[in-house]
Design a protein around this motif. Structure first.
Motif, PDB file in Angstrom:
ATOM      1  N   PRO A  44       0.790  -1.080   0.060  1.00  0.00           N
ATOM      2  CA  PRO A  44       0.043   0.607  -0.527  1.00  0.00           C
ATOM      3  C   PRO A  44       1.053   1.461   0.281  1.00  0.00           C
ATOM      4  O   PRO A  44       2.009   0.894   0.314  1.00  0.00           O
ATOM      5  N   ASN A  45       0.360   2.180   0.317  1.00  0.00           N
ATOM      6  CA  ASN A  45       1.024   3.202   0.260  1.00  0.00           C
ATOM      7  C   ASN A  45       1.322   3.659   1.398  1.00  0.00           C
ATOM      8  O   ASN A  45       0.728   3.850   2.577  1.00  0.00           O
ATOM      9  N   GLY A  46       3.005   4.265   1.210  1.00  0.00           N
ATOM     10  CA  GLY A  46       3.904   4.449   1.808  1.00  0.00           C
ATOM     11  C   GLY A  46       4.468   3.209   2.843  1.00  0.00           C
ATOM     12  O   GLY A  46       4.802   2.889   4.124  1.00  0.00           O
ATOM     13  N   ALA A  47       4.395   2.178   2.045  1.00  0.00           N
ATOM     14  CA  ALA A  47       4.917   1.114   3.231  1.00  0.00           C
ATOM     15  C   ALA A  47       6.382   0.761   2.862  1.00  0.00           C
ATOM     16  O   ALA A  47       7.078   0.230   3.688  1.00  0.00           O
ATOM     17  N   GLY A  48       7.026   1.299   1.683  1.00  0.00           N
ATOM     18  CA  GLY A  48       7.956   1.530   1.905  1.00  0.00           C
ATOM     19  C   GLY A  48       9.129   0.539   0.563  1.00  0.00           C
ATOM     20  O   GLY A  48       9.877   0.865   0.381  1.00  0.00           O
ATOM     21  N   LYS A  49       8.180   1.080  -0.695  1.00  0.00           N
ATOM     22  CA  LYS A  49       8.816   1.059  -1.567  1.00  0.00           C
ATOM     23  C   LYS A  49       9.519   1.202  -2.137  1.00  0.00           C
ATOM     24  O   LYS A  49      10.664   1.279  -3.036  1.00  0.00           O
ATOM     25  N   SER A  50       9.401   2.655  -2.777  1.00  0.00           N
ATOM     26  CA  SER A  50      10.003   3.815  -3.390  1.00  0.00           C
ATOM     27  C   SER A  50      11.405   3.628  -2.685  1.00  0.00           C
ATOM     28  O   SER A  50      12.397   3.989  -3.104  1.00  0.00           O
ATOM     29  N   SER A  51      11.255   3.725  -0.855  1.00  0.00           N
ATOM     30  CA  SER A  51      12.725   3.764   0.173  1.00  0.00           C
ATOM     31  C   SER A  51      13.655   2.818  -0.870  1.00  0.00           C
ATOM     32  O   SER A  51      14.254   3.204  -0.537  1.00  0.00           O
ATOM     33  N   THR A  52      13.306   1.629  -0.648  1.00  0.00           N
ATOM     34  CA  THR A  52      13.912   0.119  -0.762  1.00  0.00           C
ATOM     35  C   THR A  52      14.585   0.667  -2.001  1.00  0.00           C
ATOM     36  O   THR A  52      15.919   0.699  -2.269  1.00  0.00           O
TER      37      THR A  52
HETATM   38  N1  LIG Z   1      11.822  12.790   2.371  1.00  0.00           N
HETATM   39  C1  LIG Z   1      11.336  11.803   3.043  1.00  0.00           C
HETATM   40  N2  LIG Z   1      11.671  11.736   4.153  1.00  0.00           N
HETATM   41  C2  LIG Z   1      11.036  11.719   5.155  1.00  0.00           C
HETATM   42  N3  LIG Z   1      10.596  10.643   5.502  1.00  0.00           N
HETATM   43  C3  LIG Z   1       9.713   9.804   4.156  1.00  0.00           C
HETATM   44  C4  LIG Z   1      10.778  10.407   3.036  1.00  0.00           C
HETATM   45  N4  LIG Z   1      10.486   9.578   1.960  1.00  0.00           N
HETATM   46  C5  LIG Z   1       9.140   8.795   2.307  1.00  0.00           C
HETATM   47  N5  LIG Z   1       9.371   8.731   3.676  1.00  0.00           N
HETATM   48  C6  LIG Z   1       8.336   8.533   3.792  1.00  0.00           C
HETATM   49  O1  LIG Z   1       8.629   6.787   4.283  1.00  0.00           O
HETATM   50  C7  LIG Z   1       7.905   5.600   4.124  1.00  0.00           C
HETATM   51  C8  LIG Z   1       8.084   4.733   3.406  1.00  0.00           C
HETATM   52  O2  LIG Z   1       7.634   5.763   1.628  1.00  0.00           O
HETATM   53  P1  LIG Z   1       7.696   5.349   0.278  1.00  0.00           P
HETATM   54  O3  LIG Z   1       7.759   6.421  -0.522  1.00  0.00           O
HETATM   55  O4  LIG Z   1       8.721   4.377   0.429  1.00  0.00           O
HETATM   56  O5  LIG Z   1       5.973   3.965   0.522  1.00  0.00           O
HETATM   57  P2  LIG Z   1       6.283   3.537  -1.153  1.00  0.00           P
HETATM   58  O6  LIG Z   1       6.141   2.753  -0.598  1.00  0.00           O
HETATM   59  O7  LIG Z   1       6.590   3.603  -2.237  1.00  0.00           O
HETATM   60  O8  LIG Z   1       4.424   4.097  -1.530  1.00  0.00           O
HETATM   61  P3  LIG Z   1       3.529   4.540  -2.437  1.00  0.00           P
HETATM   62  O9  LIG Z   1       3.108   3.577  -2.850  1.00  0.00           O
HETATM   63  O10 LIG Z   1       2.950   5.951  -2.575  1.00  0.00           O
HETATM   64  O11 LIG Z   1       4.606   4.808  -3.546  1.00  0.00           O
HETATM   65  C9  LIG Z   1       6.594   7.158   4.595  1.00  0.00           C
HETATM   66  O12 LIG Z   1       6.311   6.853   5.791  1.00  0.00           O
HETATM   67  C10 LIG Z   1       6.729   8.170   3.218  1.00  0.00           C
HETATM   68  O13 LIG Z   1       6.042   9.191   4.353  1.00  0.00           O
END
Ligand SMILES: Nc1ncnc2c1ncn2[C@@H]1O[C@H](COP(=O)(O)OP(=O)(O)OP(=O)(O)O)[C@@H](O)[C@H]1O
Ligand SMILES: [Mg+2]
Lengths: 258, 308
Positions: free
Chosen positions: B40-48
């Motif tokens: 789901p949104n905010g799961a951590g995919k883009s962070s990885t």
């Molecule tokens: N630059 C940042 N600074 C602080 N917190 C961040 C930053 N980028 C992401 N986060 C937080 O880290 C968590 C994971 O975010 P991430 O972008 O990895 O999610 P995601 O799985 O890619 O979501 P989506 O499907 O919405 O793209 C979220 O809670 C987000 O708010």
């Protein structure tokens, strides 16, 4: 990366930097030509004759090296600060971060861009000054060119540091407006510090811009208020210091990586 | 050399604002895989993905790309990797062609080779006509395809795409999947995130689900689907019915007088259901799955975790 690949990567980034400021030449190359023309008309032709000689030179002649430095410093600094902040802002920095280019090569590419614009502006402003003072003769070509390059490198690096820390477009305007420009104006662009009372003369000696402007004046006119070896040493020292800071910031990823 | 295209061990990320985005994830992706990373949104995919591509600093853990540890030889690891980020990351004022050729240059690829590859990629991605346009004048879907061209120009062995099909119309989306399947068949390992689960179900071999910074599922697509124990069907009826028939072994709900929702477990037999219904005089005109099966599973997995 192999050496050949690395060289090609640096050429690519440098080319991109040149392409950027040449594409927007109306914003980057024309304004210094216009403003310096105004300086020459007002201070050189209209007021200059009333001022008389400065350090034994016609006032307009005295002004030329200072005005060139003013334009070169602003051009080199603002080229790197806006370009690097721009890629940060547009996330295009990711194109560089994801590539195998080492950090020093990235810095090198941006400095090449700043130096290219600085030198180009230096030549443009010099050509403009020849319109107003056709008999100008450069006293020492070697020193003139050396200082032109050292100055461009030094202020490109400063622009880079500014861009790393910048978080908004305001942040890239603050230093040029409130620090650089005043220091350059007070750094002997328009006068020799010999005309100042002792106290102001001594304070002026603490202004790094004074050394930059005067070394350049020594190159172009053969006259300076400061010791040339000291000034060249100082500029080299600053370049080494700023390079170290830039590389440290890049390696740490400050302002660049989350 | 390692049998894995990507190995992630104990990866943690805490952002400056103290958000714990990744709580120690482990993932192994085999060479040649077509892998879906869902969550789901905010799961951590883009962070990885950000950490793998060195756009984000990691807090802890290890990453190897084709056996090369990014802490030991990042330049080498990077040369294997192409990434299509979730957000647009090119200079909007540059020309399409220049963006792709410049990106190739950053990998040390000389201009003549870069030009040839750029032409090939832009043609395949239907952007050739736009090559002289400024990137900011492209449509959203065209920008996304430009990002793909840019990620492929150095011919990476591992391609990671963060929601490549978001904002792309149906036809182009199908083309994009075909394009990706094609380069996958030619040997490129692909990892992607998407919210279109049906498409992932069709194309991907393996799947991991990440939620709140932890991997909650990491298995093959087949295995995951076979584990679906419950399915819901929507039954459109021939005639209106007043009351629900009394069929205790089945879980039936009435949506409106002409529609029934039947939830079946793996052991239930559809034929038995139809027999029982016709015994009660109810004729079924048509039937469909209530919703995408994977979607159902996904929601359940994520909910289960929240319940804990
Ligand atoms: N630059 C940042 N600074 C602080 N917190 C961040 C930053 N980028 C992401 N986060 C937080 O880290 C968590 C994971 O975010 P991430 O972008 O990895 O999610 P995601 O799985 O890619 O979501 P989506 O499907 O919405 O793209 C979220 O809670 C987000 O708010
Ligand atoms: Mg994301």
């Amino acid at each position: 990366m192999e050496t050949k690949e690395l060289i090609w990567a640096i050429i690519t980034l440098s080319e991109k930097e040149l392409r950027r400021f040449l594409r927007i030449w109306v914003q980057t190359l024309v304004p210094p030509a216009v403003t310096t023309s105004l300086y020459f008309v007002i201070f050189g032709s209209l007021i200059g004759p009333r001022i008389g000689a400065m350090d034994g030179f016609d006032y307009i002649q005295f002004m030329i090296p200072g005005l060139i430095m003013l334009a070169v410093i602003t051009a080199a600094y603002s080229n790197v600060v806006s370009s690097f902040y721009g890629v940060k802002f547009q996330r295009a920095i990711e194109e560089l971060l994801i590539s195998p280019m080492p950090n020093w090569a990235i810095l090198f590419g941006y400095v090449v861009g700043g130096v290219a614009r600085g030198v180009m502006i230096g030549v443009i402003v010099f050509l403009v000054s020849l319109i107003f003072y056709p008999n100008f003769e450069i006293a020492n070509y070697g020193l003139t060119i050396l200082v032109l390059f050292l100055t461009s490198i030094m202020f490109s690096l400063m622009g880079f540091i500014n861009a790393v820390y910048a978080d908004s477009f305001d942040d890239i305007a603050v230093i040029p407006t409130f620090v650089l420009t005043p220091l350059i104006y007070l750094g002997g662009v328009f006068y020799s510090i010999n005309i100042l009372p002792d106290i102001w003369r001594n304070i002026s000696l603490a202004n790094p811009m004074l050394y930059v402007v005067n070394t350049f004046r020594e190159g172009m006119l053969g006259s300076s208020d400061v010791s040339i070896p000291l000034a060249l040493g100082m500029m080299s020292g600053f370049i080494i210091l700023f390079t170290a800071i830039c590389l440290y910031l890049l390696n740490k990823g400050i302002g660049i990586r989350q | 050399m390692s049998e894995y295209a990507l190995e992630i061990t104990g990866l943690k990320k805490v952002y400056d604002n103290d958000v714990e985005a990744l709580k120690g994830i482990d993932l192994k992706i085999t060479k040649g895989d077509f892998f879906a990373l869902l969550g789901p949104n905010g799961a951590g995919k883009s962070s990885t993905i950000g950490i793998i591509s060195s756009i984000t600093n990691k807090t802890d853990g290890n990453i190897k790309i084709f056996g090369v540890d990014i802490d030991q030889n990042f330049p080498k690891a990077k040369s294997f990797l192409g990434v299509v980020a979730q957000e647009i990351n090119f200079s909007q004022f540059e020309k399409v062609e220049d963006i792709v050729i410049t990106q190739a240059g950053f990998y040390g690829i000389p201009k003549d080779i870069a030009k040839a590859r750029c032409k090939n990629l832009l043609k395949k991605l239907s952007l050739w006509d736009k090559r002289q346009d400024q990137a900011r004048n492209l449509s959203g879907g065209q920008k996304r395809r430009l990002m793909i061209a840019k990620a492929l120009v150095h011919e990476p062995k591992l391609l990671i795409l963060d929601e490549p099909t978001a904002g792309v119309d149906i036809e182009l989306r199908r083309e994009m999947w075909d394009f990706l399947s094609d380069i996958n068949n030619k040997g490129t390992t692909i990892i992607l995130t998407t919210h279109y689960l049906e498409e992932a179900e069709q194309h991907c071999n393996n799947i991991a689900i990440i939620d709140e910074g932890s991997i909650v599922e990491d298995t093959s697509m087949k295995e995951l689907l076979s584990r679906l124990s419950i399915q819901s069907f929507v039954l459109d009826l021939e005639d209106e019915i007043q009351d629900l028939p009394d069929l205790p072994i089945f879980d039936l709900k009435s949506q409106d007088p002409k529609t029934l929702i039947a939830t079946l477990t793996k052991d239930d037999d559809l034929n038995t259901l139809f027999d029982k219904l016709s015994e009660h005089g109810i004729k079924v005109k048509s039937m469909r799955n209530e919703q995408n099966r994977l979607e159902e599973l996904f929601i359940r997995l994520v909910k289960e975790k929240d319940g804990n």
